[in-house]
Design a protein around this motif. Structure first.
Motif, short mmCIF file in Angstrom:
data_model
loop_
_atom_site.label_atom_id
_atom_site.label_comp_id
_atom_site.label_asym_id
_atom_site.label_seq_id
_atom_site.Cartn_x
_atom_site.Cartn_y
_atom_site.Cartn_z
N UNK A 147 -92.71 67.96 -7.24
CA UNK A 147 -93.55 68.12 -6.05
C UNK A 147 -92.90 68.97 -4.96
N UNK A 148 -91.60 68.82 -4.68
CA UNK A 148 -91.00 69.71 -3.67
C UNK A 148 -91.15 71.19 -4.03
N UNK A 149 -90.99 71.54 -5.30
CA UNK A 149 -91.16 72.92 -5.73
C UNK A 149 -92.62 73.36 -5.58
N UNK A 314 -87.34 55.69 -7.91
CA UNK A 314 -87.41 56.60 -6.76
C UNK A 314 -86.96 55.87 -5.50
N UNK A 315 -86.47 56.61 -4.50
CA UNK A 315 -85.82 55.99 -3.34
C UNK A 315 -86.77 55.37 -2.32
N UNK A 316 -88.07 55.66 -2.40
CA UNK A 316 -89.01 55.16 -1.40
C UNK A 316 -90.41 55.23 -1.99
N UNK A 317 -91.34 54.41 -1.45
CA UNK A 317 -92.73 54.56 -1.89
C UNK A 317 -93.52 55.45 -0.94
N UNK A 318 -92.86 55.96 0.10
CA UNK A 318 -93.48 56.89 1.03
C UNK A 318 -93.38 58.31 0.48
N UNK A 319 -94.50 58.99 0.36
CA UNK A 319 -94.52 60.29 -0.30
C UNK A 319 -93.62 61.31 0.39
N UNK A 320 -93.71 61.41 1.70
CA UNK A 320 -92.89 62.40 2.42
C UNK A 320 -91.41 62.12 2.25
N UNK A 321 -91.04 60.84 2.25
CA UNK A 321 -89.64 60.48 2.06
C UNK A 321 -89.18 60.81 0.64
N UNK A 322 -90.07 60.59 -0.34
CA UNK A 322 -89.75 60.95 -1.72
C UNK A 322 -89.47 62.45 -1.82
N UNK A 324 -88.58 64.55 0.50
CA UNK A 324 -87.35 64.92 1.21
C UNK A 324 -86.11 64.52 0.41
N UNK A 325 -86.10 63.30 -0.10
CA UNK A 325 -84.90 62.82 -0.79
C UNK A 325 -84.74 63.45 -2.16
N UNK A 330 -81.90 64.18 -5.63
CA UNK A 330 -82.19 64.01 -7.05
C UNK A 330 -82.00 65.27 -7.88
N UNK A 331 -82.24 66.42 -7.27
CA UNK A 331 -82.20 67.66 -8.05
C UNK A 331 -80.96 68.48 -7.76
#
Length: 332
Positions: A147-149, A314-322, A324-325, A330-331
Motif C-alpha cells: 500500500x505505501x508503494x 501488523x503493528x496497528x489496526x489503524x490504516x495510516x499508522x500501518x 507509516x510503519x 517492515x520494508x
C-alpha cells in the motif's frame, strides 16, 4: 460455453503502468496478465513456482489473446517479469512485497488473484487454516505491505490506482466463524472455502472505508466473482471427499467458462473507465451487484480487519499508522 458471459469493454492502453498479479502462472490470472501485457503494461507475475511463472511469461510473449486485432492490443506490448510469492508463508509475502517495493518504480494496480479451493484440512507455514491463510490472510498482508508503494504511485500519477480482490459467488454461503477461524474445533472444506471468499469481500469493503476515512484518495478497491471456470483451482474435487461437489460441477459443465472468459470481470475492475468512479463494491459479469447480507455487515468487516491485523503481525489496526510503519520498518 457460458451463453451470458460479458466481456470487458474498455479499450484502454496501459503503457507506463505497472500491474502486480498473484497466481498469474495459470488460469484466469494468466489470461488477465496476457490481456494487460498486450495493452502495454509492465506486468509482475507474483507466483509460488518460479519455473511455471517463467514458462507463463514466455507464453504471454508468444501467444496473443484470442482476438488480437482489438483496438487495445494494437501497439507494442509491455513487459513481463516474475517474482516469487508463496501465500502459505508470511515470510515469503514480506520478501516479495519488499522486492517489488524496492525494484519497481510504481505499482498502479494490484490484482489479488491466487487462491485454493476446497482442499483437505491443513495449515500454512504460520499455522493458519490453509484456505483462510492463502486466500485471505496472505493477500491481506501483501496488500498492506504494498500500500505505501501504491499511495506513492497515486500521488505521482494522473491515474486512479486500483486493488482488485478475486472472490467468488461462493461467499454467499459463507460466514466468518470468529470462534473457530482456523477450523480447529471442526473442519469442513467447503465451509472453509466459503469463509475465505467472504473474507475477500469484507476486506474489500473495509479497506475502501478506511481509505476514505483517512482521506487517502485515488485508490479504488474491488471484489468480484469471475464465474464458474474450468481451471486448476478445482483440482481437489477429484478426491473422493468431494464427490458431491464434483456432481454439482458436472451439472454446471455446459455453463462453465473458459479461462479467458473468466478473466473479463477482473479486467473490467482493473481498467474500465467507469469503474474508476466506484470503490468498495462487488462485481459479477463486469457490473456491480449486491453481495450476501454477511458481506454487507460493516461490524463483521471491521472485526475481521482487527483479527487479520493481529494474525499477520501488523503493528496497528489503524490504516495510516500501518502505512507509516510499513514504510519505515517492515520494508527496510
Amino acid at each position: 460455453m457460458w451463453p451470458f458471459s460479458r466481456s470487458c469493454q474498455s479499450k484502454a492502453r496501459l503503457v507506463g503502468r505497472t500491474i502486480v498479479i498473484t497466481g498469474a502462472n495459470t488460469g484466469i490470472g494468466k489470461e488477465t496478465a496476457r490481456d494487460l501485457y498486450r495493452r502495454g503494461a509492465r506486468v509482475v507475475l507474483a507466483c509460488r513456482d518460479l519455473a511455471k511463472a517463467n514458462a507463463a511469461a514466455e507464453d504471454l510473449k508468444k501467444v496473443p489473446p484470442s482476438k488480437p486485432d482489438r483496438e487495445q492490443f494494437i501497439g507494442e506490448p509491455g513487459e513481463v517479469v516474475v517474482c516469487k510469492l508463496d501465500l502459505n508463508s508470511l515470510a515469503s509475502v514480506k520478501e516479495c512485497a519488499k522486492h517489488i517495493s524496492t525494484t519497481e518504480s510504481a505499482v498502479h494496480i494490484l490484482i489479488n488473484n491466487a487462491g485454493i479451493m476446497m482442499c483437505p484440512k491443513g495449515t500454512t507455514e504460520d499455522g493458519f487454516e490453509t484456505q483462510l491463510g492463502t486466500n485471505h490472510l496472505g493477500h491481506f498482508l501483501f496488500t498492506m505491505l504494498l500500500l505505501p508503494k501504491i499511495i506513492q504511485t497515486q500521488k505521482a500519477s494522473e491515474f486512479c490506482c486500483r486493488i482488485v480482490n478475486v472472490s467468488s459467488m461462493a461467499h454467499e454461503g459463507g460466514d466468518i466463524r470468529f470462534d473457530d477461524l482456523m477450523g480447529e474445533k471442526s473442519y469442513n472444506a467447503i465451509s472453509a472455502y466459503t469463509q475465505s471468499k467472504l473474507a475477500n469481500v469484507l476486506f474489500t469493503r473495509e479497506l475502501a472505508r478506511r481509505l476514505k476515512d483517512d482521506n487517502i484518495g485515488g485508490i479504488n478497491v474491488y471484489s468480484l466473482h469471475p464465474g464458474v471456470i474450468k481451471s486448476e483451482l478445482g483440482r481437489h474435487l477429484n478426491e473422493g471427499l468431494f464427490r458431491g461437489a464434483r456432481f454439482f460441477f458436472s451439472i454446471l459443465s455446459p455453463f462453465i467458462k473458459n479461462v479467458e472468459q473468466g478473466a473479463q470481470t477482473t479486467l473490467h475492475c482493473a481498467v474500465d473507465e467507469g469503474a474508476a468512479k466506484e470503490t468498495g463494491l462487488y462485481y459479477r459479469e463486469c457490473s456491480p451487484t449486491k453481495p450476501s447480507s454477511n458481506a454487507q455487515d460493516d461490524a463483521k468487516a471491521a472485526r475481521l480487519w482487527d483479527e487479520s491485523v493481529k494474525l499477520v503481525g501488523l503493528p496497528s489496526n489503524n490504516l495510516s499508522e500501518i502505512v507509516e510503519k510499513v514504510s519505515k520498518e517492515y520494508l527496510k
